[in-house]
Write a protein that holds these residues in place. Structure first.
Motif, short mmCIF file in Angstrom:
data_model
loop_
_atom_site.label_atom_id
_atom_site.label_comp_id
_atom_site.label_asym_id
_atom_site.label_seq_id
_atom_site.Cartn_x
_atom_site.Cartn_y
_atom_site.Cartn_z
N SER A 30 -16.53 11.91 53.94
CA SER A 30 -16.66 10.63 53.58
C SER A 30 -16.72 9.67 54.43
N ASN A 31 -17.47 8.59 54.37
CA ASN A 31 -17.24 7.48 55.14
C ASN A 31 -16.00 6.45 55.39
N ASN A 32 -14.94 6.90 54.86
CA ASN A 32 -13.57 6.34 54.89
C ASN A 32 -13.37 6.27 56.48
N LYS A 33 -12.93 4.79 56.67
CA LYS A 33 -12.25 4.83 58.00
C LYS A 33 -11.02 5.29 58.16
N ARG A 34 -10.66 5.88 59.35
CA ARG A 34 -9.38 6.60 59.53
C ARG A 34 -8.69 6.20 60.58
N CYS A 35 -7.32 6.53 60.64
CA CYS A 35 -6.42 6.15 62.03
C CYS A 35 -5.17 6.89 61.73
N ILE A 36 -4.51 7.15 62.96
CA ILE A 36 -3.32 7.80 62.93
C ILE A 36 -2.27 6.72 63.03
N LYS A 37 -1.57 6.53 61.81
CA LYS A 37 -0.56 5.45 61.68
C LYS A 37 0.47 5.06 62.93
N THR A 38 0.70 4.04 63.30
CA THR A 38 1.50 3.78 64.48
C THR A 38 2.58 2.60 64.11
N ASN A 39 3.72 2.78 64.58
CA ASN A 39 4.76 1.72 64.52
C ASN A 39 4.64 0.80 65.78
N THR A 40 5.49 0.02 65.65
CA THR A 40 5.63 -1.23 66.85
C THR A 40 5.64 -0.27 68.22
N LYS A 41 6.63 0.67 68.38
CA LYS A 41 6.78 1.52 69.31
C LYS A 41 5.62 2.18 70.00
N ASP A 123 -10.94 19.58 54.17
CA ASP A 123 -10.04 19.57 52.96
C ASP A 123 -8.66 18.68 53.31
N LYS A 124 -8.30 19.03 54.48
CA LYS A 124 -6.86 18.27 54.92
C LYS A 124 -6.99 16.77 55.66
N ILE A 125 -8.03 16.56 56.31
CA ILE A 125 -8.07 15.20 56.98
C ILE A 125 -9.22 14.44 56.50
N LEU A 126 -10.46 14.94 56.38
CA LEU A 126 -11.53 14.29 56.28
C LEU A 126 -11.97 14.20 54.65
N ILE A 135 -7.81 5.24 55.64
CA ILE A 135 -6.91 6.26 55.21
C ILE A 135 -6.06 6.18 56.61
N LYS A 136 -4.78 6.12 56.51
CA LYS A 136 -3.85 6.12 57.60
C LYS A 136 -2.80 7.48 57.63
N TYR A 137 -2.96 8.25 58.65
CA TYR A 137 -2.49 9.45 58.68
C TYR A 137 -0.59 9.27 59.05
N GLU A 138 0.21 9.47 58.42
CA GLU A 138 1.50 9.18 58.82
C GLU A 138 2.10 10.26 59.76
N ASP A 139 1.39 11.60 59.62
CA ASP A 139 1.97 12.68 60.33
C ASP A 139 1.02 12.89 61.22
N TYR A 140 1.14 12.46 62.70
CA TYR A 140 0.11 12.34 63.67
C TYR A 140 -0.03 14.02 63.84
N SER A 141 0.86 14.85 63.75
CA SER A 141 0.65 16.37 63.97
C SER A 141 -0.48 17.09 63.14
N LEU A 142 -0.65 16.48 61.96
CA LEU A 142 -1.66 16.84 61.16
C LEU A 142 -3.26 16.91 62.00
N ILE A 143 -3.28 15.74 62.95
CA ILE A 143 -4.25 15.71 63.57
C ILE A 143 -4.26 16.36 64.92
N SER A 144 -3.28 16.35 65.62
CA SER A 144 -3.09 16.92 66.86
C SER A 144 -3.23 18.36 66.82
N ASN A 145 -2.62 18.96 65.60
CA ASN A 145 -2.77 20.32 65.60
C ASN A 145 -4.14 21.08 65.60
#
Length: 358
Positions: A30-41, A123-126, A135-145
């Motif tokens: 898909s053409n959705n924009k995506r990012c790994i969600k981050t808090n202030t820290k 299936d799980k990311i894109l 689309i913001k991914y709250e669990d960064y390990s889904l990407i890093s793994n």
């Protein structure tokens, strides 16, 4: 200069999309924009983390260093060893966060894992999300793994690996490899591994540590020895001209004097003479080990130990009829490496202040 968070995320998901699209998996992206969600820290880490140095060591293992808020950090890519590093006095394991992960995946260009599966990524990311444009991914390990594993360690300010406020990436990489035996292919004895560690910790600043690191992780005894021999070779003209340089009270460093002499006259000492000059005055333990190797080869301990070292070196680098092949077993190769470490450690300490081009 702050890191561009959008650019970092775009790079990561572009790599994933290209991997899926270039595979045989016939799945849409898909053409959705995506990012790994981050808090202030996390955002602070992502924006301000500064890469200082990088070092490729093996095809599947690289290291890097970075700074954040005046603290120094070490990164090992392609290997995870939280359980095997137990000395907080040397390096302290750091829990990852979304900011660190995003910054390192982007800056170090960490490759995808060999186990990454295009169908799973699609299936799980894109996946497509018709409701949310981003689309913001709250669990960064889904990407890093799906990338090669990496670990981060904070380096104490009083670490032996920090010199003049700079982290010596090569030396700490050597320490890390010593604590991860899976990275070491050769059958080194405990005594030799301990000697490597001692030199990485306490050796002179002037030692060419990159050669020692590649000797440690080599897959061949021959090339492991040659990397350390190069450290010895650097001292040939130094040792030959030391007394002359001292007697004339020349202000230039001994290294610069030797380099200028060779560059302007094309003269340099014969290697066999230089090797013998160095080794005959080397530590007793080095000479004992070399004599034991000599006895293994021909049953005698006679002749200069330097002759033996030079003969082994020539048997590796030359293929002329006159050069005899020398076959050593693991035990004797190991002793040769250990003897060479004693020689390097001793002589670089003797000439440490003279081994600059000032």
């Amino acid at each position: 200069m702050s890191r561009n968070m959008i650019e970092a995320n775009e790079y990561i998901f572009k790599i994933l999309a290209e991997f899926v699209q270039s595979s045989e998996a016939d799945v849409p992206v898909s053409n959705n924009k995506r990012c790994i969600k981050t808090n202030t820290k996390d955002k602070e880490w992502l924006q301000e983390l500064k890469i200082i140095n990088k070092q490729l060591i093996l095809p599947n293992f690289q290291t890097a260093s970075f700074e954040f808020k005046s603290h120094k950090y070490f990164v090992a890519v392609g290997w995870q060893s939280k359980q095997t590093i137990d000395s907080d006095e040397v390096i302290e394991f750091v829990e990852l966060n979304a900011g660190i992960v995003t910054a390192l995946l982007f800056e170090l260009k960490i490759p995808l894992s060999h186990e990454a599966k295009p169908y799973d990524i699609a299936d799980k990311i894109l996946y497509d999300d018709p409701i949310n444009s981003i689309i913001k991914y709250e669990d960064y390990s889904l990407i890093s793994n799906v990338f090669e594993p990496f670990s981060v360690y904070r380096i104490p300010e009083d670490s032996a690996f920090i010199e003049k406020n700079d982290l010596d990436l090569i030396r700490i990489s050597g320490f890390y490899a010593l604590k991860n035996s899976q990275l070491i292919a050769l059958n080194f004895s405990r005594e030799t591994l301990d000697k490597f560690e001692n030199v990485f910790f306490e050796g002179s600043e002037s030692i060419p540590y990159e050669n020692l690191l590649f000797s440690l992780v080599s897959v061949s005894w021959k090339y492991s020895f040659l990397d350390i021999y190069r450290c010895i070779e650097r001292l040939f003209s130094i040792a030959f001209w030391a007394d002359f340089h001292k007697n004339l009270k020349i202000e230039d460093s001994l290294l610069k004097f030797s380099a200028d002499l060779e560059n302007h006259t094309q003269w340099k000492p014969k290697e066999i003479d230089a090797v013998n000059k160095l080794i005959k005055d080397s530590p007793e333990e080095a000479c004992r080990l070399l004599k034991e190797i000599k006895s293994f080869i021909d049953g005698t301990e006679a002749a200069d130990c330097g002759d033996l070292v030079y003969k082994i070196r020539n048997s590796i680098v030359h293929f002329r009829p006159a050069n005899q092949s020398i076959n050593l077993d693991d035990k004797n190769w190991d002793m040769l490496i250990r003897a060479s470490l004693y020689i390097v450690e001793y002589w670089y300490k003797q000439y440490d202040e003279q081994l600059t081009l000032r």
